[in-house]
Design a protein around this motif. Structure first.
Motif, mmCIF file in Angstrom:
data_model
loop_
_atom_site.group_PDB
_atom_site.id
_atom_site.type_symbol
_atom_site.label_atom_id
_atom_site.label_comp_id
_atom_site.label_asym_id
_atom_site.label_seq_id
_atom_site.Cartn_x
_atom_site.Cartn_y
_atom_site.Cartn_z
ATOM 1 N N LEU A 139 74.302 34.915 15.141
ATOM 2 C CA LEU A 139 75.166 34.161 14.231
ATOM 3 C C LEU A 139 75.380 34.904 12.922
ATOM 4 O O LEU A 139 74.458 35.536 12.399
ATOM 5 C CB LEU A 139 74.540 32.799 13.926
ATOM 6 N N SER A 140 76.577 34.801 12.394
ATOM 7 C CA SER A 140 76.857 35.347 11.069
ATOM 8 C C SER A 140 76.017 34.592 10.042
ATOM 9 O O SER A 140 75.811 33.378 10.159
ATOM 10 C CB SER A 140 78.342 35.184 10.742
ATOM 11 N N SER A 141 75.558 35.300 9.028
ATOM 12 C CA SER A 141 74.766 34.647 7.983
ATOM 13 C C SER A 141 75.612 33.679 7.159
ATOM 14 O O SER A 141 75.079 32.907 6.362
ATOM 15 C CB SER A 141 74.137 35.700 7.067
ATOM 16 N N GLY A 170 89.083 30.036 9.145
ATOM 17 C CA GLY A 170 89.458 31.438 9.181
ATOM 18 C C GLY A 170 88.485 32.332 9.918
ATOM 19 O O GLY A 170 88.784 33.506 10.167
ATOM 20 N N GLU A 171 87.320 31.796 10.273
ATOM 21 C CA GLU A 171 86.304 32.595 10.957
ATOM 22 C C GLU A 171 86.085 32.154 12.399
ATOM 23 O O GLU A 171 85.168 32.623 13.067
ATOM 24 C CB GLU A 171 84.987 32.535 10.174
ATOM 25 N N ARG A 172 86.922 31.262 12.886
ATOM 26 C CA ARG A 172 86.722 30.712 14.231
ATOM 27 C C ARG A 172 86.904 31.765 15.325
ATOM 28 O O ARG A 172 86.195 31.758 16.321
ATOM 29 C CB ARG A 172 87.656 29.515 14.470
ATOM 30 N N ASP A 173 87.859 32.679 15.160
ATOM 31 C CA ASP A 173 88.041 33.732 16.165
ATOM 32 C C ASP A 173 86.790 34.592 16.277
ATOM 33 O O ASP A 173 86.329 34.904 17.379
ATOM 34 C CB ASP A 173 89.266 34.600 15.844
ATOM 35 N N LEU A 179 80.227 34.090 20.566
ATOM 36 C CA LEU A 179 79.743 33.260 21.674
ATOM 37 C C LEU A 179 79.927 33.971 23.011
ATOM 38 O O LEU A 179 79.036 33.950 23.867
ATOM 39 C CB LEU A 179 80.467 31.911 21.714
ATOM 40 N N ARG A 180 81.080 34.594 23.191
ATOM 41 C CA ARG A 180 81.332 35.321 24.444
ATOM 42 C C ARG A 180 80.359 36.490 24.595
ATOM 43 O O ARG A 180 79.844 36.741 25.679
ATOM 44 C CB ARG A 180 82.782 35.811 24.497
ATOM 45 N N GLN A 181 80.073 37.181 23.490
ATOM 46 C CA GLN A 181 79.149 38.314 23.542
ATOM 47 C C GLN A 181 77.713 37.864 23.799
ATOM 48 O O GLN A 181 76.939 38.575 24.438
ATOM 49 C CB GLN A 181 79.222 39.120 22.240
ATOM 50 N N LEU A 182 77.377 36.680 23.328
ATOM 51 C CA LEU A 182 76.028 36.133 23.539
ATOM 52 C C LEU A 182 75.738 35.957 25.026
ATOM 53 O O LEU A 182 74.640 36.244 25.499
ATOM 54 C CB LEU A 182 75.883 34.806 22.797
ATOM 55 N N GLY A 183 76.731 35.449 25.769
ATOM 56 C CA GLY A 183 76.579 35.318 27.216
ATOM 57 C C GLY A 183 75.938 34.031 27.694
ATOM 58 O O GLY A 183 75.669 33.891 28.884
ATOM 59 N N TYR A 184 75.684 33.078 26.809
ATOM 60 C CA TYR A 184 75.148 31.785 27.218
ATOM 61 C C TYR A 184 76.318 30.856 27.550
ATOM 62 O O TYR A 184 77.339 30.865 26.871
ATOM 63 C CB TYR A 184 74.314 31.142 26.104
#
Length: 200
Positions: A139-141, A170-173, A179-184
């Protein structure tokens, strides 16, 4: 015997498990606070339960309920309590507190009508050490965790986790990319009527 249902078995198992500890921890309401507490005081112990909800009164610490297993049979959960206190956290040992174990662990949370930009997601975390750390580290800080609920049931390879995050529009993308990179596996629940009725 054959007449014992699964709820009763879970009750018995929870009280027979002397390796699990349950603590209440006060956290500052700032992005990254949950990750910092976990890395400094809990990791590498297996987290069996984690419940937290955004506290709209920023003058008071948010309360987080954490269950964990000791890393060794002889390790006292007081080692973690001492570490939490040495890091400046207000914490309470709930290992022998029946109100916490029978009721409050299921009631942590509630409405947070003032929380801004909240996204609610259900995740399937792999039931293995490091899964929570991987998620928190991804997650972004700048994204604040506003809700977290997990309880290990021990009967599956995945754990059901409910997470609320404050992510500006503005940060939803960038959020969805992470989330996609996380793989869960995950599902957005913002439009779910239960979220609207009980948590919003």
């Amino acid at each position: 015997g054959a007449n014992v249902d699964f709820d009763r078995l879970r009750f018995v198992a929870e009280r027979a498990d002397s390796t699990e500890a349950l603590v209440s921890v006060g956290l500052p309401e700032t992005p990254g606070a949950l990750l910092a507490m976990y890395e400094r005081c809990i990791h590498p112990r297996n987290v069996t339960e984690l419940s937290y909800r955004f506290n709209e009164d920023r003058s008071r610490a948010a309360r987080c309920l954490v269950g964990f297993q000791r890393t060794a049979l002889r390790e006292s959960h007081c080692v973690v309590l001492d570490q939490l206190r040495s890091e400046g956290y207000d914490c309470t040992d709930l290992a022998d507190n029946e109100l916490a174990k029978s009721h409050v662990r299921y009631l942590c949370g509630g409405r947070a009508a003032q929380v801004q930009d909240e996204l609610i997601y259900r995740f399937e975390f792999p039931e293995r050490p490091g899964a929570l750390l991987k998620f928190l580290s991804s997650l972004s800080s700048d994204w604040n965790i506003s809700l977290f609920h997990y309880r290990s049931c021990g009967a599956s390879d995945v754990g059901e986790v409910l997470v609320g995050l404050q992510v500006p529009c503005g940060e939803r993308d960038a959020f969805h990319t992470s989330l996609r990179q996380l793989g869960y596996k995950y599902t957005c629940e913002n439009m779910n009527e239960v979220y609207q009725q009980f948590l919003r």
